[in-house]
Design a protein around this motif. Structure first.
Motif, PDB file in Angstrom:
ATOM      1  N   SER A 171       0.800  -1.226   0.000  1.00  0.00           N
ATOM      2  CA  SER A 171       0.000   0.000   0.000  1.00  0.00           C
ATOM      3  C   SER A 171       0.833   1.277   0.000  1.00  0.00           C
ATOM      4  O   SER A 171       0.282   2.379   0.013  1.00  0.00           O
ATOM      5  N   THR A 172       2.160   1.155   0.019  1.00  0.00           N
ATOM      6  CA  THR A 172       3.019   2.339   0.069  1.00  0.00           C
ATOM      7  C   THR A 172       4.154   2.213  -0.939  1.00  0.00           C
ATOM      8  O   THR A 172       4.272   1.205  -1.647  1.00  0.00           O
ATOM      9  N   SER A 173       4.988   3.236  -1.004  1.00  0.00           N
ATOM     10  CA  SER A 173       6.153   3.224  -1.890  1.00  0.00           C
ATOM     11  C   SER A 173       7.406   3.420  -1.046  1.00  0.00           C
ATOM     12  O   SER A 173       7.385   4.127  -0.033  1.00  0.00           O
ATOM     13  N   ALA A 174       8.494   2.806  -1.491  1.00  0.00           N
ATOM     14  CA  ALA A 174       9.745   2.909  -0.729  1.00  0.00           C
ATOM     15  C   ALA A 174      10.928   2.586  -1.629  1.00  0.00           C
ATOM     16  O   ALA A 174      10.764   2.087  -2.750  1.00  0.00           O
ATOM     17  N   VAL A 175      12.099   2.873  -1.107  1.00  0.00           N
ATOM     18  CA  VAL A 175      13.338   2.560  -1.820  1.00  0.00           C
ATOM     19  C   VAL A 175      13.650   1.083  -1.621  1.00  0.00           C
ATOM     20  O   VAL A 175      13.627   0.578  -0.493  1.00  0.00           O
ATOM     21  N   LEU A 225      24.649  -4.697  10.500  1.00  0.00           N
ATOM     22  CA  LEU A 225      23.205  -4.890  10.365  1.00  0.00           C
ATOM     23  C   LEU A 225      22.737  -5.770  11.526  1.00  0.00           C
ATOM     24  O   LEU A 225      23.134  -6.922  11.645  1.00  0.00           O
ATOM     25  N   GLU A 226      21.892  -5.230  12.373  1.00  0.00           N
ATOM     26  CA  GLU A 226      21.396  -5.980  13.530  1.00  0.00           C
ATOM     27  C   GLU A 226      20.048  -6.600  13.189  1.00  0.00           C
ATOM     28  O   GLU A 226      19.099  -5.884  12.838  1.00  0.00           O
ATOM     29  N   ILE A 227      19.975  -7.911  13.251  1.00  0.00           N
ATOM     30  CA  ILE A 227      18.731  -8.612  12.935  1.00  0.00           C
ATOM     31  C   ILE A 227      17.800  -8.579  14.147  1.00  0.00           C
ATOM     32  O   ILE A 227      18.113  -9.128  15.200  1.00  0.00           O
ATOM     33  N   ASN A 282      20.583   1.703  12.201  1.00  0.00           N
ATOM     34  CA  ASN A 282      20.642   3.083  12.710  1.00  0.00           C
ATOM     35  C   ASN A 282      21.103   4.078  11.656  1.00  0.00           C
ATOM     36  O   ASN A 282      21.817   5.044  11.961  1.00  0.00           O
ATOM     37  N   ASP A 283      20.712   3.838  10.406  1.00  0.00           N
ATOM     38  CA  ASP A 283      20.982   4.787   9.330  1.00  0.00           C
ATOM     39  C   ASP A 283      19.871   4.681   8.302  1.00  0.00           C
ATOM     40  O   ASP A 283      18.771   4.178   8.601  1.00  0.00           O
ATOM     41  N   GLU A 284      20.127   5.133   7.062  1.00  0.00           N
ATOM     42  CA  GLU A 284      19.083   5.148   6.033  1.00  0.00           C
ATOM     43  C   GLU A 284      18.574   3.755   5.676  1.00  0.00           C
ATOM     44  O   GLU A 284      17.481   3.596   5.119  1.00  0.00           O
ATOM     45  N   ILE A 339      13.784  -1.787   9.872  1.00  0.00           N
ATOM     46  CA  ILE A 339      12.823  -1.785  10.986  1.00  0.00           C
ATOM     47  C   ILE A 339      11.759  -0.699  10.844  1.00  0.00           C
ATOM     48  O   ILE A 339      10.572  -0.927  11.138  1.00  0.00           O
ATOM     49  N   ASP A 340      12.124   0.484  10.349  1.00  0.00           N
ATOM     50  CA  ASP A 340      11.148   1.568  10.173  1.00  0.00           C
ATOM     51  C   ASP A 340      10.149   1.241   9.072  1.00  0.00           C
ATOM     52  O   ASP A 340       8.942   1.516   9.198  1.00  0.00           O
ATOM     53  N   LEU A 341      10.642   0.653   7.980  1.00  0.00           N
ATOM     54  CA  LEU A 341       9.762   0.283   6.870  1.00  0.00           C
ATOM     55  C   LEU A 341       8.800  -0.832   7.292  1.00  0.00           C
ATOM     56  O   LEU A 341       7.614  -0.820   6.917  1.00  0.00           O
TER      57      LEU A 341
END
Length: 373
Positions: free
Chosen positions: A101-105, A121-123, A178-180, A142-144
């Motif tokens: 339902s959204t768009s992302a990189v 990269l922390e799983i 903790n970055d992009e 995690i944010d996505l």
């Protein structure tokens, strides 16, 4: 006969002062031990520390030379793979696509190489292992993942509105860096190239072993009129700076230890000579030459120093390996030149330590020391 007499005298001399000589042996042993250990580490540290620092991520970036050209072709990328002696080479291809339902990189990459070039990269959930690295897997930042409201095991459809292509993938893990990267999705490079009809990548990161000059020469060798490869200066130069500081620190530690050893040998030998000054005076009074007195004490000192230096130098190999496993989690390679140099250095410092006490022994006043005896 004369040599036999000298050897007998030398043996008696060593036996007479064995307790104080043990201090000299122990001091020189510690000096040779430290010197040998740090020299073995010194000759091996470039390789060990370089590998250790490169575990923290990429130190080379490869990008298109022309700003208008936003891609490195697959053929060129394969050529770079062959030419660049990299421990890991990670391609990056970014696309802005529809995710449910959204768009992302969405980033297309090589998962196996990414684990090395971006090791932090922390799983948070799921797994990021070899069995998950295939064209049917997707990994969410995690944010996505929070934005989409999805969990590990859910399926997610990726759709490209520009050409109408879509693919359904299974979420294998949710990660945090903790970055992009927390706001993007990771998929196989093949998947993103098929979805976007792109036969290339935006850029690549690599881990190349060696110091800054070696890395620089390798990157220059693969650079041409289409690509620009260069070391990530903040990483490679920092590595050189750390190496120089560690080597300087090691040098200072060895010098301090050798100065302490020299002082200990000097004071102990002075004490031995002071306790034997009447014996020296008597020998001189009976016709012994100063050169014979010098030869006796010099030989005594040389034998003790040589034995202690050899034992200490070879024991230094074990100390070097203890440090190697504690710091680098690997052994330190044995180098005979490190043992030889440490023996020579230990003998040199022992000579300087013994010179003044022996010189004083030759200046003993016969009358003052034999008065009343």
């Amino acid at each position: 006969m004369e040599n036999r007499f000298f050897l007998n005298e030398l043996f008696k001399s060593l036996s007479f002062s064995y307790q104080r000589l043990f201090i000299i042996i122990l001091s020189i042993f510690i000096g040779a031990l430290t010197c040998s250990a740090f020299l073995n580490i010194y000759f091996d540290i470039d390789i060990k520390l370089s590998k250790e620092l490169k575990a923290y991520g990429a130190n080379v970036i490869i990008s298109p030379k022309n700003i208008d050209e936003n891609f490195i072709s697959n053929a060129k990328y394969e050529e770079i793979k062959q030419k660049l002696k990299a421990r890991a080479l990670t391609p990056f291809l970014y696309e802005f696509l529809n995710l449910g339902s959204t768009s992302a990189v969405v980033l297309g990459t090589d998962f196996k190489a990414l684990k090395l070039t971006k090791p932090f990269l922390e799983i948070k959930d799921g797994s990021f292992s070899l069995r998950d690295f295939n064209d049917n897997s997707i990994f969410l930042g995690i944010d996505l993942a929070k934005q989409l409201g999805l969990k590990v095991g859910n399926e997610l459809q990726i759709y490209n509105p520009n050409n109408g292509k879509s693919v359904k993938l299974t979420i294998k893990a949710i990660f945090s860096s903790n970055d992009e990267f927390d706001s993007i999705a990771l998929v196989s490079l093949n998947v993103i190239q098929n979805l976007s009809d792109t036969q290339g990548i935006n850029y690549a990161n690599a881990i190349v072993d060696g110091n800054f000059q070696n890395v620089w020469s390798q990157t220059q060798a693969i650079s041409d009129n289409t690509i620009n490869a260069k070391p990530i200066s903040s990483v490679s130069l920092s590595e050189n700076l750390v190496l120089k500081k560690i080597k300087t620190l090691m040098f200072l530690i060895v010098i301090i230890v050798l100065i302490i050893v020299t002082t200990s040998v000097n004071t102990t030998l002075s004490s031995i000579i002071f306790s034997r000054k009447k014996e020296i005076a008597l020998r001189l009074a009976l016709g012994a030459k100063k050169s014979e007195i010098f030869k006796l004490f010099a030989s005594e000192c040389f034998i003790v120093s040589l034995i202690a230096s050899i034992i200490g130098a070879f024991c230094g190999i074990f100390l070097a390996n203890i440090f190697g496993y504690l710091i680098f989690n690997s052994s330190i390679d044995f180098r005979f030149k490190a043992v030889l140099i440490s023996i020579i250095i230990s003998l040199a410092f022992a000579f300087f330590a013994a010179f003044l006490p022996i010189k004083k022994a030759l200046k003993i006043n016969i009358c003052d020391n034999l008065k009343g005896d």
